[in-house]
Design a protein around this motif. Structure first.
Motif, PDB file in Angstrom:
ATOM      1  N   LEU A 184     -23.086  86.692  40.491  1.00 45.28           N
ATOM      2  CA  LEU A 184     -21.725  87.052  40.114  1.00 45.28           C
ATOM      3  C   LEU A 184     -21.134  86.034  39.139  1.00 45.28           C
ATOM      4  CD1 LEU A 184     -20.292  88.230  43.546  1.00 45.28           C
ATOM      5  CD2 LEU A 184     -20.986  89.645  41.612  1.00 45.28           C
ATOM      6  N   ASP A 185     -22.005  85.203  38.552  1.00 51.11           N
ATOM      7  CA  ASP A 185     -21.627  84.282  37.474  1.00 51.11           C
ATOM      8  C   ASP A 185     -20.808  83.087  37.937  1.00 51.11           C
ATOM      9  OD1 ASP A 185     -22.856  85.964  35.419  1.00 51.11           O
ATOM     10  OD2 ASP A 185     -21.213  87.326  35.877  1.00 51.11           O
ATOM     11  N   TYR A 186     -20.999  82.679  39.183  1.00 57.98           N
ATOM     12  CA  TYR A 186     -20.420  81.425  39.651  1.00 57.98           C
ATOM     13  C   TYR A 186     -21.380  80.277  39.341  1.00 57.98           C
ATOM     14  CZ  TYR A 186     -16.769  83.707  42.428  1.00 57.98           C
ATOM     15  OH  TYR A 186     -15.674  84.440  42.841  1.00 57.98           O
ATOM     16  N   GLN A 187     -20.803  79.149  38.959  1.00 57.61           N
ATOM     17  CA  GLN A 187     -21.561  77.907  38.928  1.00 57.61           C
ATOM     18  C   GLN A 187     -21.473  77.330  40.334  1.00 57.61           C
ATOM     19  OE1 GLN A 187     -19.906  74.265  37.156  1.00 57.61           O
ATOM     20  NE2 GLN A 187     -21.723  74.192  35.860  1.00 57.61           N
ATOM     21  N   VAL A 188     -22.616  77.200  41.004  1.00 59.23           N
ATOM     22  CA  VAL A 188     -22.636  76.872  42.424  1.00 59.23           C
ATOM     23  C   VAL A 188     -23.029  75.410  42.633  1.00 59.23           C
ATOM     24  CG1 VAL A 188     -23.662  77.394  44.670  1.00 59.23           C
ATOM     25  CG2 VAL A 188     -23.199  79.247  43.041  1.00 59.23           C
ATOM     26  N   THR A 189     -22.244  74.716  43.451  1.00 53.55           N
ATOM     27  CA  THR A 189     -22.556  73.363  43.910  1.00 53.55           C
ATOM     28  C   THR A 189     -22.590  73.380  45.427  1.00 53.55           C
ATOM     29  OG1 THR A 189     -21.449  72.360  41.999  1.00 53.55           O
ATOM     30  CG2 THR A 189     -21.838  70.953  43.911  1.00 53.55           C
ATOM     31  N   VAL A 190     -23.598  72.746  45.997  1.00 43.79           N
ATOM     32  CA  VAL A 190     -23.741  72.677  47.453  1.00 43.79           C
ATOM     33  C   VAL A 190     -23.653  71.215  47.874  1.00 43.79           C
ATOM     34  CG1 VAL A 190     -25.287  73.082  49.400  1.00 43.79           C
ATOM     35  CG2 VAL A 190     -25.114  74.767  47.562  1.00 43.79           C
ATOM     36  N   CYS A 191     -22.860  70.950  48.884  1.00 38.97           N
ATOM     37  CA  CYS A 191     -22.688  69.593  49.400  1.00 38.97           C
ATOM     38  C   CYS A 191     -23.177  69.530  50.840  1.00 38.97           C
ATOM     39  CB  CYS A 191     -21.214  69.175  49.317  1.00 38.97           C
ATOM     40  SG  CYS A 191     -20.821  67.658  50.231  1.00 38.97           S
ATOM     41  N   ASP A 192     -24.094  68.592  51.097  1.00 46.46           N
ATOM     42  CA  ASP A 192     -24.537  68.374  52.475  1.00 46.46           C
ATOM     43  C   ASP A 192     -25.130  66.969  52.588  1.00 46.46           C
ATOM     44  OD1 ASP A 192     -25.517  68.502  55.111  1.00 46.46           O
ATOM     45  OD2 ASP A 192     -25.853  70.667  54.917  1.00 46.46           O
ATOM     46  N   PRO A 193     -24.457  66.069  53.302  1.00 47.34           N
ATOM     47  CA  PRO A 193     -24.988  64.712  53.453  1.00 47.34           C
ATOM     48  C   PRO A 193     -26.094  64.597  54.496  1.00 47.34           C
ATOM     49  CG  PRO A 193     -22.906  64.907  54.608  1.00 47.34           C
ATOM     50  CD  PRO A 193     -23.134  66.225  53.921  1.00 47.34           C
ATOM     51  N   ARG A 194     -26.362  65.680  55.236  1.00 48.30           N
ATOM     52  CA  ARG A 194     -27.348  65.647  56.313  1.00 48.30           C
ATOM     53  C   ARG A 194     -28.753  65.825  55.746  1.00 48.30           C
ATOM     54  NH1 ARG A 194     -24.833  70.507  59.685  1.00 48.30           N
ATOM     55  NH2 ARG A 194     -25.184  71.389  57.587  1.00 48.30           N
ATOM     56  N   GLU A 195     -29.632  64.866  55.974  1.00 49.57           N
ATOM     57  CA  GLU A 195     -30.963  64.894  55.390  1.00 49.57           C
ATOM     58  C   GLU A 195     -31.756  66.114  55.824  1.00 49.57           C
ATOM     59  OE1 GLU A 195     -33.069  61.327  56.121  1.00 49.57           O
ATOM     60  OE2 GLU A 195     -31.671  60.041  54.994  1.00 49.57           O
ATOM     61  N   GLU A 196     -31.620  66.501  57.094  1.00 49.39           N
ATOM     62  CA  GLU A 196     -32.439  67.605  57.602  1.00 49.39           C
ATOM     63  C   GLU A 196     -32.142  68.926  56.910  1.00 49.39           C
ATOM     64  OE1 GLU A 196     -29.011  67.028  60.619  1.00 49.39           O
ATOM     65  OE2 GLU A 196     -30.224  65.827  59.230  1.00 49.39           O
ATOM     66  N   TYR A 197     -30.970  69.050  56.308  1.00 51.17           N
ATOM     67  CA  TYR A 197     -30.631  70.252  55.548  1.00 51.17           C
ATOM     68  C   TYR A 197     -30.828  70.029  54.047  1.00 51.17           C
ATOM     69  CZ  TYR A 197     -28.631  72.293  59.762  1.00 51.17           C
ATOM     70  OH  TYR A 197     -28.461  72.812  61.022  1.00 51.17           O
ATOM     71  N   ALA A 198     -30.340  68.924  53.540  1.00 50.54           N
ATOM     72  CA  ALA A 198     -30.416  68.665  52.098  1.00 50.54           C
ATOM     73  C   ALA A 198     -31.854  68.593  51.608  1.00 50.54           C
ATOM     74  CB  ALA A 198     -29.680  67.366  51.763  1.00 50.54           C
ATOM     75  N   ASP A 199     -32.757  68.060  52.430  1.00 48.07           N
ATOM     76  CA  ASP A 199     -34.143  67.891  51.994  1.00 48.07           C
ATOM     77  C   ASP A 199     -34.881  69.210  51.828  1.00 48.07           C
ATOM     78  OD1 ASP A 199     -33.804  65.186  51.929  1.00 48.07           O
ATOM     79  OD2 ASP A 199     -34.846  64.767  53.814  1.00 48.07           O
ATOM     80  N   THR A 200     -34.352  70.287  52.418  1.00 52.02           N
ATOM     81  CA  THR A 200     -35.024  71.589  52.304  1.00 52.02           C
ATOM     82  C   THR A 200     -34.293  72.544  51.364  1.00 52.02           C
ATOM     83  OG1 THR A 200     -33.837  72.450  54.240  1.00 52.02           O
ATOM     84  CG2 THR A 200     -35.955  71.377  54.635  1.00 52.02           C
ATOM     85  N   TRP A 201     -33.278  72.030  50.632  1.00 45.25           N
ATOM     86  CA  TRP A 201     -32.538  72.899  49.724  1.00 45.25           C
ATOM     87  C   TRP A 201     -33.429  73.276  48.545  1.00 45.25           C
ATOM     88  CZ3 TRP A 201     -28.531  75.873  50.037  1.00 45.25           C
ATOM     89  CH2 TRP A 201     -27.981  76.415  48.879  1.00 45.25           C
ATOM     90  N   ASP A 202     -33.559  74.573  48.258  1.00 47.68           N
ATOM     91  CA  ASP A 202     -34.504  75.013  47.234  1.00 47.68           C
ATOM     92  C   ASP A 202     -33.981  76.177  46.395  1.00 47.68           C
ATOM     93  OD1 ASP A 202     -34.514  76.979  49.163  1.00 47.68           O
ATOM     94  OD2 ASP A 202     -36.679  76.960  49.510  1.00 47.68           O
ATOM     95  N   VAL A 203     -32.666  76.317  46.263  1.00 46.68           N
ATOM     96  CA  VAL A 203     -32.105  77.408  45.461  1.00 46.68           C
ATOM     97  C   VAL A 203     -31.957  76.941  44.021  1.00 46.68           C
ATOM     98  CG1 VAL A 203     -30.160  78.962  45.136  1.00 46.68           C
ATOM     99  CG2 VAL A 203     -30.904  78.366  47.458  1.00 46.68           C
ATOM    100  N   ALA A 204     -32.742  77.533  43.147  1.00 50.88           N
ATOM    101  CA  ALA A 204     -32.715  77.153  41.730  1.00 50.88           C
ATOM    102  C   ALA A 204     -31.345  77.439  41.137  1.00 50.88           C
ATOM    103  CB  ALA A 204     -33.784  77.922  40.966  1.00 50.88           C
ATOM    104  N   GLY A 205     -30.856  76.503  40.323  1.00 53.82           N
ATOM    105  CA  GLY A 205     -29.591  76.701  39.628  1.00 53.82           C
ATOM    106  C   GLY A 205     -28.367  76.270  40.398  1.00 53.82           C
ATOM    107  N   ALA A 206     -28.531  75.969  41.695  1.00 56.20           N
ATOM    108  CA  ALA A 206     -27.407  75.521  42.530  1.00 56.20           C
ATOM    109  C   ALA A 206     -27.557  74.026  42.775  1.00 56.20           C
ATOM    110  CB  ALA A 206     -27.367  76.281  43.853  1.00 56.20           C
ATOM    111  N   ALA A 207     -26.677  73.232  42.195  1.00 51.91           N
ATOM    112  CA  ALA A 207     -26.779  71.780  42.295  1.00 51.91           C
ATOM    113  C   ALA A 207     -26.490  71.305  43.708  1.00 51.91           C
ATOM    114  CB  ALA A 207     -25.807  71.127  41.318  1.00 51.91           C
ATOM    115  N   LEU A 208     -27.261  70.321  44.176  1.00 51.70           N
ATOM    116  CA  LEU A 208     -27.074  69.763  45.507  1.00 51.70           C
ATOM    117  C   LEU A 208     -26.436  68.381  45.397  1.00 51.70           C
ATOM    118  CD1 LEU A 208     -27.587  69.814  48.602  1.00 51.70           C
ATOM    119  CD2 LEU A 208     -29.789  68.711  48.116  1.00 51.70           C
ATOM    120  N   LYS A 209     -25.339  68.187  46.135  1.00 48.03           N
ATOM    121  CA  LYS A 209     -24.671  66.893  46.214  1.00 48.03           C
ATOM    122  C   LYS A 209     -24.805  66.382  47.644  1.00 48.03           C
ATOM    123  CE  LYS A 209     -22.624  67.066  42.056  1.00 48.03           C
ATOM    124  NZ  LYS A 209     -22.759  66.044  40.993  1.00 48.03           N
TER     125      LYS A 209
END
Length: 332
Positions: A184-209
Protein backbone atom coordinates in the motif's frame (compact mmCIF):
# COMPACT_ATOMS: atom_id res chain seq x y z
CA UNK A 1 3.51 6.84 -4.14
CA UNK A 2 0.46 5.11 -5.56
CA UNK A 3 1.45 1.62 -6.78
CA UNK A 4 -0.60 2.18 -9.95
CA UNK A 5 1.48 5.25 -10.77
CA UNK A 6 4.69 3.33 -10.08
CA UNK A 7 3.56 0.79 -12.68
CA UNK A 8 3.06 3.68 -15.12
CA UNK A 9 6.62 4.89 -14.64
CA UNK A 10 8.07 1.40 -15.01
CA UNK A 11 6.15 0.70 -18.21
CA UNK A 12 6.99 4.12 -19.66
CA UNK A 13 10.67 3.57 -18.86
CA UNK A 14 10.67 0.21 -20.65
CA UNK A 15 8.91 1.67 -23.70
CA UNK A 16 11.36 4.56 -24.00
CA UNK A 17 14.31 2.17 -23.71
CA UNK A 18 12.80 0.13 -26.52
CA UNK A 19 12.78 3.23 -28.74
CA UNK A 20 9.03 3.87 -28.66
CA UNK A 21 7.39 7.30 -28.59
CA UNK A 22 5.64 7.79 -25.23
CA UNK A 23 3.44 10.54 -23.83
CA UNK A 24 2.88 10.73 -20.07
CA UNK A 25 -0.11 12.60 -18.65
CA UNK A 26 -0.18 13.93 -15.07
CA UNK A 27 -3.33 15.21 -13.36
CA UNK A 28 -2.39 18.67 -12.03
CA UNK A 29 -5.82 20.09 -11.17
CA UNK A 30 -9.41 18.94 -10.83
CA UNK A 31 -12.78 20.65 -10.50
CA UNK A 32 -15.89 18.89 -9.21
CA UNK A 33 -15.80 15.11 -8.85
CA UNK A 34 -12.71 13.41 -10.24
CA UNK A 35 -12.11 9.67 -10.67
CA UNK A 36 -8.36 9.98 -9.96
CA UNK A 37 -6.50 12.31 -7.61
CA UNK A 38 -4.06 15.09 -8.42
CA UNK A 39 -0.73 13.52 -9.31
CA UNK A 40 -2.26 10.46 -10.99
CA UNK A 41 -0.39 9.29 -14.07
CA UNK A 42 -1.06 7.55 -17.36
CA UNK A 43 1.35 6.75 -20.16
CA UNK A 44 0.42 6.14 -23.78
CA UNK A 45 2.66 4.47 -26.36
CA UNK A 46 2.72 5.49 -30.01
CA UNK A 47 0.71 2.41 -31.02
CA UNK A 48 -2.04 3.23 -28.51
CA UNK A 49 -1.03 0.91 -25.67
CA UNK A 50 -1.86 2.58 -22.36
CA UNK A 51 -0.99 2.01 -18.70
CA UNK A 52 -2.54 3.83 -15.75
CA UNK A 53 -5.59 6.06 -15.79
CA UNK A 54 -6.72 9.63 -15.26
CA UNK A 55 -10.45 9.06 -15.77
CA UNK A 56 -13.03 6.35 -16.25
CA UNK A 57 -11.62 5.56 -19.69
CA UNK A 58 -13.08 8.06 -22.17
CA UNK A 59 -10.33 10.62 -21.63
CA UNK A 60 -7.77 7.91 -22.23
CA UNK A 61 -9.57 6.89 -25.42
CA UNK A 62 -9.34 10.44 -26.72
CA UNK A 63 -5.66 10.73 -25.83
CA UNK A 64 -4.87 7.37 -27.42
CA UNK A 65 -6.42 8.51 -30.70
CA UNK A 66 -4.46 11.79 -30.58
CA UNK A 67 -1.17 10.04 -29.73
CA UNK A 68 -1.64 7.62 -32.60
CA UNK A 69 -2.25 10.50 -34.99
CA UNK A 70 0.77 12.39 -33.62
CA UNK A 71 -1.24 15.50 -32.75
CA UNK A 72 -1.21 15.37 -28.94
CA UNK A 73 2.34 16.58 -28.19
CA UNK A 74 5.55 16.50 -30.19
CA UNK A 75 8.74 17.60 -28.44
CA UNK A 76 7.64 19.90 -25.60
CA UNK A 77 5.24 19.50 -22.67
CA UNK A 78 1.75 20.96 -22.98
CA UNK A 79 -1.36 21.52 -20.88
CA UNK A 80 -4.83 20.28 -21.79
CA UNK A 81 -8.23 20.21 -20.11
CA UNK A 82 -11.08 17.73 -20.37
CA UNK A 83 -14.65 18.35 -19.32
CA UNK A 84 -14.71 22.16 -19.37
CA UNK A 85 -18.27 22.18 -20.74
CA UNK A 86 -21.19 20.02 -19.64
CA UNK A 87 -21.18 18.44 -23.11
CA UNK A 88 -17.52 17.52 -22.85
CA UNK A 89 -17.97 16.21 -19.31
CA UNK A 90 -20.70 13.89 -20.57
CA UNK A 91 -18.66 12.91 -23.62
CA UNK A 92 -15.59 12.01 -21.58
CA UNK A 93 -17.49 10.31 -18.80
CA UNK A 94 -16.43 12.70 -16.07
CA UNK A 95 -18.75 12.46 -13.05
CA UNK A 96 -20.90 15.39 -11.96
CA UNK A 97 -19.47 17.70 -14.59
CA UNK A 98 -15.92 17.24 -13.31
CA UNK A 99 -12.95 18.82 -15.07
CA UNK A 100 -9.37 17.57 -15.35
CA UNK A 101 -6.28 19.63 -16.16
CA UNK A 102 -3.40 17.51 -17.42
CA UNK A 103 0.25 18.12 -18.20
CA UNK A 104 1.22 16.07 -21.25
CA UNK A 105 4.91 15.24 -21.48
CA UNK A 106 6.76 13.47 -24.31
CA UNK A 107 9.22 11.13 -22.63
CA UNK A 108 12.78 10.54 -23.81
CA UNK A 109 15.96 9.06 -22.37
CA UNK A 110 16.64 12.53 -20.91
CA UNK A 111 13.39 12.54 -18.92
CA UNK A 112 15.12 11.01 -15.90
CA UNK A 113 12.66 8.17 -15.41
CA UNK A 114 15.50 5.67 -14.91
CA UNK A 115 17.04 7.75 -12.09
CA UNK A 116 13.61 8.41 -10.60
CA UNK A 117 12.77 4.70 -10.47
CA UNK A 118 16.18 3.81 -9.01
CA UNK A 119 15.73 6.30 -6.17
CA UNK A 120 12.15 5.20 -5.48
CA UNK A 121 13.36 1.58 -5.33
CA UNK A 122 15.77 2.73 -2.60
CA UNK A 123 12.71 4.06 -0.70
CA UNK A 124 13.76 7.66 -1.20
CA UNK A 125 11.22 10.48 -1.37
CA UNK A 126 11.99 12.29 -4.62
CA UNK A 127 10.92 15.55 -6.29
CA UNK A 128 10.93 15.66 -10.10
CA UNK A 129 10.86 19.13 -11.69
CA UNK A 130 9.73 19.56 -15.29
CA UNK A 131 10.34 22.82 -17.15
CA UNK A 132 7.36 23.38 -19.44
CA UNK A 133 9.27 25.53 -21.96
CA UNK A 134 12.34 23.37 -22.48
CA UNK A 135 11.12 19.97 -21.34
CA UNK A 136 14.19 19.74 -19.11
CA UNK A 137 14.01 17.64 -15.97
CA UNK A 138 15.81 17.83 -12.65
CA UNK A 139 15.52 15.30 -9.83
CA UNK A 140 16.31 15.89 -6.18
CA UNK A 141 15.26 15.00 -2.64
CA UNK A 142 11.78 15.86 -1.37
CA UNK A 143 10.42 16.40 2.13
CA UNK A 144 7.46 14.57 3.69
CA UNK A 145 5.07 17.58 3.54
CA UNK A 146 5.85 18.30 -0.14
CA UNK A 147 2.97 18.10 -2.61
CA UNK A 148 2.53 18.35 -6.38
CA UNK A 149 2.96 21.96 -7.51
CA UNK A 150 2.21 23.49 -10.91
CA UNK A 151 2.42 27.20 -11.72
CA UNK A 152 2.14 26.95 -15.50
CA UNK A 153 5.90 27.12 -16.02
CA UNK A 154 7.18 24.30 -13.83
CA UNK A 155 5.61 21.02 -12.74
CA UNK A 156 6.99 19.51 -9.55
CA UNK A 157 5.83 16.01 -8.72
CA UNK A 158 6.68 13.99 -5.62
CA UNK A 159 7.47 10.30 -5.88
CA UNK A 160 8.33 7.61 -3.39
CA UNK A 161 6.75 6.45 -0.13
CA UNK A 162 4.26 9.16 0.75
CA UNK A 163 3.25 7.43 3.98
CA UNK A 164 5.32 5.99 6.81
CA UNK A 165 4.46 3.18 9.22
CA UNK A 166 6.38 2.42 12.40
CA UNK A 167 5.68 -1.04 13.83
CA UNK A 168 6.74 -1.81 17.39
CA UNK A 169 7.62 -5.48 17.61
CA UNK A 170 9.16 -7.87 15.08
CA UNK A 171 6.91 -10.88 15.61
CA UNK A 172 4.83 -12.88 13.15
CA UNK A 173 1.96 -10.39 12.93
CA UNK A 174 4.44 -7.60 12.26
CA UNK A 175 5.83 -9.48 9.27
CA UNK A 176 2.38 -9.74 7.65
CA UNK A 177 1.59 -6.12 8.46
CA UNK A 178 4.92 -4.91 7.04
CA UNK A 179 4.50 -6.84 3.80
CA UNK A 180 0.93 -5.68 3.23
CA UNK A 181 1.75 -2.10 4.18
CA UNK A 182 4.53 -1.96 1.61
CA UNK A 183 2.03 -3.06 -1.02
CA UNK A 184 0.00 0.00 0.00
CA UNK A 185 3.08 2.22 -0.53
CA UNK A 186 4.07 2.72 3.10
CA UNK A 187 7.71 3.10 4.00
CA UNK A 188 7.90 0.60 6.86
CA UNK A 189 10.19 0.75 9.90
CA UNK A 190 10.14 -1.95 12.57
CA UNK A 191 11.47 -1.39 16.08
CA UNK A 192 12.32 -4.23 18.44
CA UNK A 193 15.17 -4.19 20.98
CA UNK A 194 14.59 -7.87 21.85
CA UNK A 195 17.26 -10.07 20.26
CA UNK A 196 15.04 -13.14 20.00
CA UNK A 197 12.72 -11.25 17.65
CA UNK A 198 15.05 -8.80 15.91
CA UNK A 199 17.52 -11.53 14.93
CA UNK A 200 14.85 -13.34 12.89
CA UNK A 201 13.45 -10.28 11.09
CA UNK A 202 13.53 -11.04 7.35
CA UNK A 203 11.03 -8.76 5.56
CA UNK A 204 12.78 -7.16 2.61
CA UNK A 205 12.34 -3.40 2.34
CA UNK A 206 11.26 -2.93 5.97
CA UNK A 207 14.06 -1.35 8.00
CA UNK A 208 14.76 -2.82 11.44
CA UNK A 209 15.68 -0.56 14.36
CA UNK A 210 16.95 -2.12 17.59
CA UNK A 211 16.75 0.95 19.83
CA UNK A 212 14.13 1.63 22.47
CA UNK A 213 10.66 2.45 21.09
CA UNK A 214 10.37 5.94 22.54
CA UNK A 215 13.77 6.89 21.12
CA UNK A 216 12.85 5.58 17.66
CA UNK A 217 9.53 7.47 17.67
CA UNK A 218 11.36 10.69 18.54
CA UNK A 219 14.09 9.99 15.97
CA UNK A 220 11.56 9.55 13.14
CA UNK A 221 10.04 13.00 13.70
CA UNK A 222 6.54 11.76 12.87
CA UNK A 223 4.21 13.91 10.80
CA UNK A 224 0.65 13.75 9.49
CA UNK A 225 1.67 11.13 6.93
CA UNK A 226 2.86 8.75 9.65
CA UNK A 227 1.27 5.85 11.52
CA UNK A 228 2.43 3.89 14.58
CA UNK A 229 1.20 0.42 15.54
CA UNK A 230 2.42 -1.37 18.68
CA UNK A 231 2.30 -5.17 18.52
CA UNK A 232 4.55 -6.60 21.25
CA UNK A 233 1.90 -7.22 23.96
CA UNK A 234 4.59 -5.96 26.34
CA UNK A 235 3.45 -2.74 28.09
CA UNK A 236 7.06 -1.81 28.82
CA UNK A 237 7.71 -1.54 25.06
CA UNK A 238 4.31 -0.64 23.64
CA UNK A 239 3.53 2.07 26.19
CA UNK A 240 6.95 3.67 25.69
CA UNK A 241 6.18 4.16 22.01
CA UNK A 242 2.61 5.31 22.64
CA UNK A 243 3.67 8.00 25.12
CA UNK A 244 5.63 9.68 22.33
CA UNK A 245 3.44 8.76 19.36
CA UNK A 246 0.21 10.12 20.85
CA UNK A 247 1.86 13.53 21.27
CA UNK A 248 2.97 13.54 17.62
CA UNK A 249 0.99 14.62 14.52
CA UNK A 250 0.79 10.97 13.34
CA UNK A 251 -2.58 10.35 11.67
CA UNK A 252 -2.95 6.90 13.24
CA UNK A 253 -1.71 5.37 16.50
CA UNK A 254 -2.88 1.85 17.39
CA UNK A 255 -2.12 -0.82 19.97
CA UNK A 256 -2.69 -4.58 19.93
CA UNK A 257 -4.55 -6.27 22.78
CA UNK A 258 -8.05 -6.96 24.01
CA UNK A 259 -10.53 -4.24 24.90
CA UNK A 260 -9.88 -4.91 28.60
CA UNK A 261 -6.12 -4.59 28.15
CA UNK A 262 -6.46 -1.41 26.13
CA UNK A 263 -8.83 0.15 28.65
CA UNK A 264 -6.17 -0.58 31.30
CA UNK A 265 -3.58 0.88 28.97
CA UNK A 266 -5.52 4.13 28.70
CA UNK A 267 -5.66 4.37 32.48
CA UNK A 268 -1.88 3.90 32.65
CA UNK A 269 -1.30 6.53 29.96
CA UNK A 270 -3.53 8.99 31.82
CA UNK A 271 -1.01 8.94 34.64
CA UNK A 272 1.63 10.51 32.41
CA UNK A 273 1.90 13.89 30.68
CA UNK A 274 -0.78 13.14 28.09
CA UNK A 275 -3.97 15.13 27.67
CA UNK A 276 -7.36 13.45 27.36
CA UNK A 277 -7.48 14.43 23.69
CA UNK A 278 -4.15 12.72 23.09
CA UNK A 279 -5.26 9.54 24.86
CA UNK A 280 -8.51 9.56 22.86
CA UNK A 281 -6.44 9.33 19.68
CA UNK A 282 -5.42 5.76 20.54
CA UNK A 283 -6.97 3.01 18.40
CA UNK A 284 -7.09 0.01 20.67
CA UNK A 285 -7.93 -2.71 20.13
CA UNK A 286 -6.17 -1.92 16.89
CA UNK A 287 -7.99 -2.51 13.58
CA UNK A 288 -11.58 -2.89 12.45
CA UNK A 289 -13.94 -5.47 13.95
CA UNK A 290 -14.11 -7.89 11.01
CA UNK A 291 -13.78 -11.14 12.97
CA UNK A 292 -10.02 -11.37 12.47
CA UNK A 293 -8.32 -14.34 14.17
CA UNK A 294 -5.13 -15.18 12.25
CA UNK A 295 -2.12 -12.85 11.87
CA UNK A 296 -2.86 -12.12 8.17
CA UNK A 297 -6.50 -11.31 9.00
CA UNK A 298 -5.46 -9.02 11.84
CA UNK A 299 -3.02 -7.26 9.49
CA UNK A 300 -5.87 -6.71 7.02
CA UNK A 301 -8.07 -5.27 9.79
CA UNK A 302 -5.33 -2.87 10.88
CA UNK A 303 -4.61 -1.63 7.38
CA UNK A 304 -8.32 -1.33 6.63
CA UNK A 305 -8.76 0.99 9.61
CA UNK A 306 -5.64 2.97 8.68
CA UNK A 307 -6.89 3.34 5.10
CA UNK A 308 -10.33 4.52 6.21
CA UNK A 309 -8.87 7.14 8.54
CA UNK A 310 -6.36 8.24 5.94
CA UNK A 311 -9.21 8.77 3.50
CA UNK A 312 -11.47 10.54 6.00
CA UNK A 313 -14.05 7.74 6.16
CA UNK A 314 -16.16 7.48 9.32
CA UNK A 315 -16.15 3.92 10.69
CA UNK A 316 -17.76 3.95 14.16
CA UNK A 317 -19.77 0.79 13.57
CA UNK A 318 -16.63 -1.26 12.91
CA UNK A 319 -14.31 0.33 15.48
CA UNK A 320 -14.07 -0.84 19.08
CA UNK A 321 -15.30 1.88 21.47
CA UNK A 322 -12.94 2.81 24.29
CA UNK A 323 -13.75 3.10 27.96
CA UNK A 324 -13.51 6.78 28.87
CA UNK A 325 -10.83 7.85 31.33
CA UNK A 326 -10.12 11.23 32.84
CA UNK A 327 -6.91 12.22 34.65
CA UNK A 328 -5.97 8.64 35.39
CA UNK A 329 -9.36 7.41 36.62
CA UNK A 330 -12.42 5.85 35.04
CA UNK A 331 -15.35 8.09 34.12
CA UNK A 332 -18.56 7.02 35.82
Amino acid sequence: MDSVDLQVLKAAHDWVRAGRRVVMATVVKTWGSAPRPIGALTAIRDDGMVVGSVSGGCVEDDMIARVRSGELVQDKPAVTRYGVSAEEAQRFGLPCGGTLELVLEPLTAASGIDELLARVERHELVARSLDMKSGGVTIGPAQWPDQLAFDGGTLITVHGPRWRLLIIGAGQLSKYLAQMAQALDYQVTVCDPREEYADTWDVAGAALKRGMPDDIVAEMNLDGHSAVVTLTHDPKLDDMALLEALKSPAFYVGAIGSKKNNDARRERLAGFDLSQLEIDRLHGPVGLKIGSKTPPEIAVAILAEMTAIRNGVQIPALAEPAKATVAGCETT
